[in-house]
Design a protein around this motif. Structure first.
Motif, short mmCIF file in Angstrom:
data_model
loop_
_atom_site.label_atom_id
_atom_site.label_comp_id
_atom_site.label_asym_id
_atom_site.label_seq_id
_atom_site.Cartn_x
_atom_site.Cartn_y
_atom_site.Cartn_z
N GLY A 116 6.12 -0.38 10.74
CA GLY A 116 6.37 -1.56 9.94
C GLY A 116 5.25 -1.90 8.96
O GLY A 116 5.09 -3.05 8.57
N VAL A 117 4.49 -0.89 8.54
CA VAL A 117 3.40 -1.13 7.59
C VAL A 117 3.94 -0.96 6.17
O VAL A 117 4.41 0.12 5.80
CB VAL A 117 2.22 -0.15 7.82
CG1 VAL A 117 1.14 -0.35 6.76
CG2 VAL A 117 1.65 -0.33 9.22
N PRO A 118 3.86 -2.02 5.36
CA PRO A 118 4.34 -1.93 3.98
C PRO A 118 3.29 -1.27 3.08
O PRO A 118 2.43 -1.93 2.52
CB PRO A 118 4.55 -3.40 3.59
CG PRO A 118 3.53 -4.14 4.41
CD PRO A 118 3.39 -3.36 5.70
N THR A 119 3.35 0.05 2.97
CA THR A 119 2.37 0.78 2.18
C THR A 119 3.01 2.02 1.59
O THR A 119 4.13 2.37 1.94
CB THR A 119 1.13 1.15 3.03
OG1 THR A 119 0.10 1.61 2.16
CG2 THR A 119 1.46 2.21 4.07
N VAL A 136 2.44 11.09 8.12
CA VAL A 136 1.70 9.82 8.13
C VAL A 136 2.58 8.70 7.56
O VAL A 136 2.65 7.61 8.14
CB VAL A 136 0.39 9.95 7.34
CG1 VAL A 136 -0.32 8.60 7.20
CG2 VAL A 136 -0.54 10.96 8.02
N ALA A 137 3.25 8.96 6.45
CA ALA A 137 4.13 7.95 5.85
C ALA A 137 5.22 7.52 6.83
O ALA A 137 5.53 6.33 6.94
CB ALA A 137 4.75 8.50 4.57
N ILE A 148 -4.11 -0.19 3.30
CA ILE A 148 -3.66 -0.93 4.48
C ILE A 148 -4.59 -2.12 4.69
O ILE A 148 -5.79 -2.02 4.39
CB ILE A 148 -3.62 -0.01 5.73
CG1 ILE A 148 -2.95 -0.72 6.92
CG2 ILE A 148 -5.00 0.52 6.08
CD1 ILE A 148 -2.61 0.22 8.09
N THR A 149 -4.05 -3.21 5.17
CA THR A 149 -4.92 -4.34 5.50
C THR A 149 -5.62 -4.04 6.82
O THR A 149 -5.07 -3.33 7.67
CB THR A 149 -4.13 -5.66 5.65
OG1 THR A 149 -3.27 -5.55 6.79
CG2 THR A 149 -3.34 -5.99 4.39
N ALA A 200 -7.24 4.64 3.80
CA ALA A 200 -7.46 5.65 4.83
C ALA A 200 -6.81 6.96 4.43
O ALA A 200 -5.87 6.99 3.63
CB ALA A 200 -6.88 5.16 6.16
N ALA A 201 -7.31 8.04 5.00
CA ALA A 201 -6.74 9.36 4.75
C ALA A 201 -5.30 9.40 5.24
O ALA A 201 -4.94 8.78 6.24
CB ALA A 201 -7.55 10.43 5.46
#
Length: 159
Positions: free
Chosen positions: A16-19, A8-9, A136-137, A125-126
């Motif tokens: 491109g998700v900054p999380t 998932v990571a 996440i936004t 989210a899981a």
């Protein structure tokens, strides 16, 4: 990090998700557990619900403060739906119930996002296991999933 959480990571980073995936010692399988683990309310927790429309799996992402109205889901899809079995969930997503993320699935899924989720600044989210979540936004959630924002919640529902 467990392999499913790492998957998932990796999917989030590629999109491109900054999380950051948060792995918890305690379970995040239920909304209450997940909310307590990250210090938020159940409304901020995304429940990932897998349904079948014939042989086609689909994913509904709903605020855990709400209950999904399956008739509304079927109307948006244009055909009847039923809850997926545990085996169908794993086959379609590659993840087990209680850890199904909105990304990184075994096969492409049609995804619907309940309108109530977009009211939050951040949702959780899981992340592939019953012990991992990620913030996440709603805008990023919609972008990375390609999910269609629709009204899926039963109004007046109080868990």
């Amino acid at each position: 990090m467990k392999p499913s959480a790492r998957k998932v990571a990796t999917a989030l980073a590629a999109a491109g998700v900054p999380t950051t995936v948060i792995e918890c010692a305690e379970s995040t399988r239920t909304a209450e557990q997940a909310a307590a683990a990250v210090g938020t309310t159940v409304g901020h927790i995304v429940k990932s619900l897998v349904f079948m429309a014939g042989q086609d799996p689909l994913l509904a992402l709903v605020s855990d403060a709400n209950r999904l109205d399956t008739e509304r889901l079927a109307a948006h899809l244009g055909r009847p739906v039923r809850r997926a079995s545990a085996d169908e969930v794993r086959e379609a997503t590659g993840f087990g119930i209680g850890g199904v993320p909105p990304v990184g699935h075994a096969r492409p899924l049609t995804i619907f996002i309940d309108r109530d989720l977009v009211a939050y600044d951040v949702v959780y989210a899981a992340a592939g296991t019953p012990h991992a979540v990620f913030p996440i936004t709603p805008a990023d959630l919609q972008r990375v999933t390609g999910g269609v924002v629709v009204d899926l919640a039963v109004r007046g529902y109080r868990p």
